[in-house]
Design a protein around this motif. Structure first.
Motif, PDB file in Angstrom:
ATOM      1  N   VAL A 154      37.350  18.050 -55.637  1.00 24.41           N
ATOM      2  CA  VAL A 154      36.894  17.827 -57.011  1.00 24.41           C
ATOM      3  C   VAL A 154      36.396  19.095 -57.688  1.00 24.41           C
ATOM      4  N   ALA A 155      36.189  20.180 -56.925  1.00 26.65           N
ATOM      5  CA  ALA A 155      35.713  21.420 -57.542  1.00 26.65           C
ATOM      6  C   ALA A 155      35.954  22.589 -56.597  1.00 26.65           C
ATOM      7  N   ILE A 156      36.196  23.763 -57.193  1.00 22.80           N
ATOM      8  CA  ILE A 156      36.311  25.018 -56.450  1.00 22.80           C
ATOM      9  C   ILE A 156      35.403  26.033 -57.147  1.00 22.80           C
ATOM     10  N   ASP A 157      34.461  26.611 -56.389  1.00 23.19           N
ATOM     11  CA  ASP A 157      33.498  27.552 -56.965  1.00 23.19           C
ATOM     12  C   ASP A 157      33.444  28.816 -56.124  1.00 23.19           C
ATOM     13  N   PRO A 158      33.286  30.000 -56.763  1.00 27.14           N
ATOM     14  CA  PRO A 158      33.180  31.253 -56.002  1.00 27.14           C
ATOM     15  C   PRO A 158      31.888  31.301 -55.207  1.00 27.14           C
ATOM     16  N   ASP A 159      31.955  32.002 -54.065  1.00 25.49           N
ATOM     17  CA  ASP A 159      30.777  32.166 -53.211  1.00 25.49           C
ATOM     18  C   ASP A 159      30.899  33.512 -52.490  1.00 25.49           C
ATOM     19  N   GLY A 160      30.595  34.601 -53.219  1.00 29.29           N
ATOM     20  CA  GLY A 160      30.741  35.933 -52.657  1.00 29.29           C
ATOM     21  C   GLY A 160      32.202  36.253 -52.398  1.00 29.29           C
ATOM     22  N   GLU A 161      32.534  36.643 -51.171  1.00 28.87           N
ATOM     23  CA  GLU A 161      33.908  36.961 -50.785  1.00 28.87           C
ATOM     24  C   GLU A 161      34.722  35.719 -50.463  1.00 28.87           C
ATOM     25  N   ALA A 162      34.095  34.556 -50.522  1.00 28.09           N
ATOM     26  CA  ALA A 162      34.777  33.302 -50.212  1.00 28.09           C
ATOM     27  C   ALA A 162      34.690  32.357 -51.407  1.00 28.09           C
ATOM     28  N   GLN A 163      35.166  31.130 -51.202  1.00 27.38           N
ATOM     29  CA  GLN A 163      35.065  30.090 -52.224  1.00 27.38           C
ATOM     30  C   GLN A 163      34.619  28.788 -51.575  1.00 27.38           C
ATOM     31  N   LEU A 164      33.969  27.968 -52.377  1.00 29.47           N
ATOM     32  CA  LEU A 164      33.503  26.662 -51.918  1.00 29.47           C
ATOM     33  C   LEU A 164      34.372  25.573 -52.543  1.00 29.47           C
ATOM     34  N   VAL A 165      34.872  24.667 -51.723  1.00 31.09           N
ATOM     35  CA  VAL A 165      35.650  23.523 -52.195  1.00 31.09           C
ATOM     36  C   VAL A 165      34.840  22.264 -51.928  1.00 31.09           C
ATOM     37  N   ARG A 166      34.494  21.562 -52.989  1.00 32.68           N
ATOM     38  CA  ARG A 166      33.745  20.316 -52.831  1.00 32.68           C
ATOM     39  C   ARG A 166      34.727  19.159 -52.728  1.00 32.68           C
ATOM     40  N   ILE A 167      34.619  18.389 -51.668  1.00 35.93           N
ATOM     41  CA  ILE A 167      35.512  17.249 -51.461  1.00 35.93           C
ATOM     42  C   ILE A 167      34.677  15.977 -51.346  1.00 35.93           C
ATOM     43  N   GLN A 168      35.278  14.866 -51.737  1.00 31.95           N
ATOM     44  CA  GLN A 168      34.573  13.586 -51.727  1.00 31.95           C
ATOM     45  C   GLN A 168      35.411  12.525 -51.038  1.00 31.95           C
ATOM     46  N   ALA A 169      34.724  11.716 -50.248  1.00 38.22           N
ATOM     47  CA  ALA A 169      35.316  10.531 -49.628  1.00 38.22           C
ATOM     48  C   ALA A 169      34.314   9.404 -49.809  1.00 38.22           C
ATOM     49  N   GLY A 170      34.578   8.540 -50.772  1.00 35.36           N
ATOM     50  CA  GLY A 170      33.594   7.525 -51.107  1.00 35.36           C
ATOM     51  C   GLY A 170      32.346   8.176 -51.664  1.00 35.36           C
TER      52      GLY A 170
END
Length: 423
Positions: A154-170
């Protein structure tokens, strides 16, 4: 409750493109996660044909034997069903043979050595996506890929040299962290991710339909192109005696077909498309005269043909997310598998950090365009002819008199072109 999971790469989508890149990277020592919103097995709007040029790649992915054991008969003839025209010509065999001995280098290690294959397959076959996708995903799981399914990114956000992917299940949310993000979610559904496309609402939009039948009389080695007013499609004998029929139709034509003049209510989209196919193509009528439907018609779309960015906003794209040909050339699965392989090859060779990812992105984009751009342009030209009534009539006349044009078209569409890295 929220938890964090860290990986080398996160792949969004578990179709052929996503599992191809995830499986290849995992076999090179990467820690990979796949996020897939659907429960498998599931059927999809897809022509289901795989060109023989992919079979060395399937062996490399270690699902070649399973694919051969399940897929339908070899397709040795290509045809055209349009109006009363039923023409056919030889399908050109694929070039090349077993893969090269050296695969992409392992992460932080020497090139992987793969012994030569003895199997050589000259002709493509079809396998239902309900089976094929499961074979690929099981191979990825066996290779150590962590599968998040059913989960929606549901979202992709930068996090320094990496990225954060927020996922949802229920009601549960999980945060995945990785420097490499791969969008393999297709192009048909809009969504919140920066790699997803917006909605369209044009009369010329094409919607996809697909169904399986049993008991068809279509010759098992023949794959005909279907051309009818407002659209095009294809038929192929797939696994377990199933006939796979798929088609695309313009939005405005579909709306007209659903307005049944003798009924108070509109026809369903599936019923309108099915009737239109039967009425417009004698070859379809003959093939389905004694056939039985195996499940309901599926629909999806609108389709999004064209070339898009392979690497943008620090996200790599594979499959339809990177670019999509008109389904008229039946190369969607081939392009998905091969794009995943191309990306994994570049990522496995690239140095770490953002500069390394950018280098891999440029190299991957160049390789992608070299391999796929010609077939995308050829598909667009052929689709334009197919959906135009006057051009479609002209095309049918040419094929009746020069059926070898079908063989040439199969070659131009990429069915004989080997995957880079395979000979």
């Amino acid at each position: 409750m929220t938890r964090l999971s860290t990986h080398d790469a996160i792949v969004i989508g578990a179709g052929p493109a996503g599992t191809s890149v995830a499986l290849t990277l995992a076999r090179r020592g990467w820690a990979v996660a796949i996020v897939e919103k659907s429960v498998f097995p599931r059927r999809k709007v897809c022509g289901e044909y795989i060109s023989a040029s992919n079979l060395a790649l399937l062996d490399q992915l270690e699902i070649g034997d399973a694919w051969r054991a399940n897929a339908g008969p070899e397709i040795r003839r290509v045809g055209l069903f349009s109006g009363e025209t039923c023409a056919e010509a030889p399908m050109p065999p694929a070039k090349g043979g077993p893969p090269a001995k050296d695969g992409p280098p392992a992460k932080d290690g020497p090139p992987a050595k793969d012994g030569p294959r003895e199997k050589k397959d000259g002709f493509g076959r079809a396998l239902g996506r309900d089976i094929f996708d499961c074979l690929l995903l099981q191979a990825a799981r066996s290779a150590g890929v962590e599968i998040f399914q059913p989960c929606r990114a549901v979202a992709i956000d930068p996090d320094g040299e990496a990225q954060l992917v927020r996922i949802q299940a229920g009601n549960e949310t999980t945060i995945l962290r990785a420097p490499v993000i791969v969008a393999a979610h297709g192009s048909w559904e809009p969504g919140p991710l920066p790699s997803q496309l917006g909605k369209t609402n044009r009369p010329s939009d094409l919607f996809g339909f697909k169904a399986h039948f049993t008991g068809s009389s279509l010759a098992p080695d023949l794959m005909p192109l279907l051309v009818f007013p407002g659209g095009y499609g294809g038929m192929v004998s797939a696994d377990h005696g199933r006939l796979s029929i798929s088609c695309c139709i313009r939005r405005d034509m579909l709306a007209r077909l659903r307005k049944h003049p003798r009924q108070q209510s509109h026809l369903s989209a599936a019923e309108a498309v099915s009737r239109h196919l039967m009425q417009s193509c004698r070859g379809v009528r003959d093939a389905l005269e004694s056939a039985d439907a195996d499940g309901p018609w599926l629909s999806a779309g609108p389709i999004r043909p064209g070339i898009r960015s392979c690497y943008e906003r620090d996200i790599f794209r594979v499959g339809n997310a990177a670019g999509e040909s008109h389904p008229v050339i039946a190369e969607g699965i081939s392009m998905a598998l091969q794009s995943g392989w191309l990306l994994a090859s570049e990522l496995a060779c690239a140095p770490g950090g953002r500069a390394g990812r950018e280098t891999a992105g440029r190299r991957y984009a160049a390789a992608w365009k070299s391999l796929f751009s010609t077939r995308i342009y050829a598909a667009a030209a052929l689709a334009g002819i197919a959906v135009s009534p006057s051009s479609a009539t002209w095309m049918a006349a040419i094929v009746r008199n020069f059926p070898q044009a079908l063989t040439l078209g199969a070659q131009v569409s990429g069915k004989t072109k080997p995957v880079p890295g395979f000979v």
